[in-house]
Design a protein around this motif. Structure first.
Motif, mmCIF file in Angstrom:
data_model
loop_
_atom_site.group_PDB
_atom_site.id
_atom_site.type_symbol
_atom_site.label_atom_id
_atom_site.label_comp_id
_atom_site.label_asym_id
_atom_site.label_seq_id
_atom_site.Cartn_x
_atom_site.Cartn_y
_atom_site.Cartn_z
ATOM 1 N N GLU A 162 0.823 -1.204 0.000
ATOM 2 C CA GLU A 162 0.000 0.000 0.000
ATOM 3 C C GLU A 162 0.860 1.258 0.000
ATOM 4 O OE1 GLU A 162 -2.455 -0.340 3.461
ATOM 5 O OE2 GLU A 162 -3.691 -1.951 2.633
ATOM 6 N N VAL A 221 3.761 2.294 -1.035
ATOM 7 C CA VAL A 221 5.112 2.183 -0.478
ATOM 8 C C VAL A 221 6.076 3.132 -1.175
ATOM 9 C CG1 VAL A 221 7.121 0.647 -0.357
ATOM 10 C CG2 VAL A 221 4.890 -0.139 0.438
ATOM 11 N N GLU A 264 2.734 0.734 3.590
ATOM 12 C CA GLU A 264 2.607 -0.494 4.366
ATOM 13 C C GLU A 264 2.757 -1.717 3.457
ATOM 14 O OE1 GLU A 264 2.441 -0.547 7.498
ATOM 15 O OE2 GLU A 264 1.452 1.281 8.211
ATOM 16 N N PHE A 311 1.935 -5.986 3.817
ATOM 17 C CA PHE A 311 1.391 -7.084 4.615
ATOM 18 C C PHE A 311 1.603 -8.387 3.847
ATOM 19 C CE2 PHE A 311 -0.978 -3.327 5.803
ATOM 20 C CZ PHE A 311 -1.081 -3.421 7.189
ATOM 21 N N ARG A 318 2.090 -7.449 9.228
ATOM 22 C CA ARG A 318 2.590 -6.139 8.820
ATOM 23 C C ARG A 318 4.114 -6.161 8.835
ATOM 24 N NH1 ARG A 318 3.241 -1.117 12.019
ATOM 25 N NH2 ARG A 318 2.836 0.706 10.699
ATOM 26 N N ARG A 342 7.345 -4.417 9.120
ATOM 27 C CA ARG A 342 7.935 -3.176 9.612
ATOM 28 C C ARG A 342 9.187 -3.493 10.416
ATOM 29 N NH1 ARG A 342 7.775 1.486 7.201
ATOM 30 N NH2 ARG A 342 6.037 2.855 7.668
ATOM 31 N N THR A 391 8.814 -5.997 13.169
ATOM 32 C CA THR A 391 8.282 -7.307 12.807
ATOM 33 C C THR A 391 9.317 -8.385 13.116
ATOM 34 O OG1 THR A 391 6.979 -6.317 11.026
ATOM 35 C CG2 THR A 391 7.345 -8.686 10.901
#
Length: 246
Positions: free
Chosen positions: A9, A11, A61, A63, A68, A70, A73
């Protein structure tokens, strides 16, 4: 309807003054084979590295299977569900093919050695090099090494496979043997994101094709539409160059 297994999304990623990814968004459904193409430097490989948590992006974001991606993570855990095949094989030269493939299942997933070796031999059979298990990578052809790398990725039984120009380092005669393996994976229902310039593979195997340029997704469409009726002028220009006929 289930959520996409991969969702990117908006990015964005910059290296100093260079924009590698500029508002990239895409989604991949379970079982899809998506081919990503475009000129060098368009952000294709960088995008795969962001999905796998190998590159830190500054905006947007990502996924994967609902997780998610990040900085905080659990990346080792995330990568156990993502198989990645690189341009240059990345096999450990001091280990046999079998040892290369069993390393991650044993260390990352705690699979008993005997079980890991059986799994490795099963996947070597699947990629057509079961007879190379006890050799060192340096004794294999480029095509055999890349097939071993695919078997290594499959041994973690990933939900998604990422291929970063897997045939670009191969001699022309070895390209087909790797593409055949990838074709069979796609036909078997493996979810795949493939960065490649092999347009014959895209025509035959892909569900959709994404064209990127200058860090952006310029066009995404079904295979037939992409090759026969591309919408963007930049896509048409690219296809005219790589599909030139003499």
């Amino acid at each position: 309807m289930p959520d996409p297994i991969v969702r990117v999304e908006d990015v964005g990623l910059r290296f100093d003054k260079f924009t590698a990814l500029d508002g990239v968004s895409l989604s991949v459904e379970t079982g899809q084979c998506i081919v990503i193409c475009g000129p060098s430097g368009s952000g294709k490989s960088t995008l795969l590295r962001c999905i796998n948590g190998l590159e830190r992006f500054q905006a947007g974001e990502v996924f994967v299977d609902g997780v998610r991606v990040r900085d905080n993570t659990d990346l080792p855990k995330l990568r156990r569900g993502i198989g990645m095949v690189f341009q240059h094989f990345e096999l450990y030269p001091h280990m046999t093919v079998l040892e290369n493939i069993t390393l991650a299942p044993i260390r990352a997933k705690g699979v008993p050695r005997a079980q890991a070796e059986k799994l490795a031999r099963d996947y070597l059979e699947r990629v057509g090099i079961a007879d190379q298990a006890d050799k060192y990578p340096g004794r294999l052809s480029g095509g055999q090494q890349q097939r071993a790398a695919i078997a290594r990725a499959l041994a973690l039984e990933p939900k998604v496979m990422l291929f970063d120009e897997p045939t670009s380092a191969l001699d022309p005669e070895m390209i087909a043997e790797v593409l055949y393996v990838m074709r069979d994976l796609a036909r078997g229902g493996m979810t795949m994101l493939v960065v490649t310039h092999e347009m014959g593979f895209a025509r035959e195997v892909a569900d959709e094709v994404i064209f990127m340029d200058r860090g952006r997704v310029v066009e995404r469409s079904g295979v037939k539409e992409f090759f026969t009726a591309p919408r963007a002028d930049r896509t048409k220009e690219f296809l005219n160059k790589i599909l030139v006929k003499f």
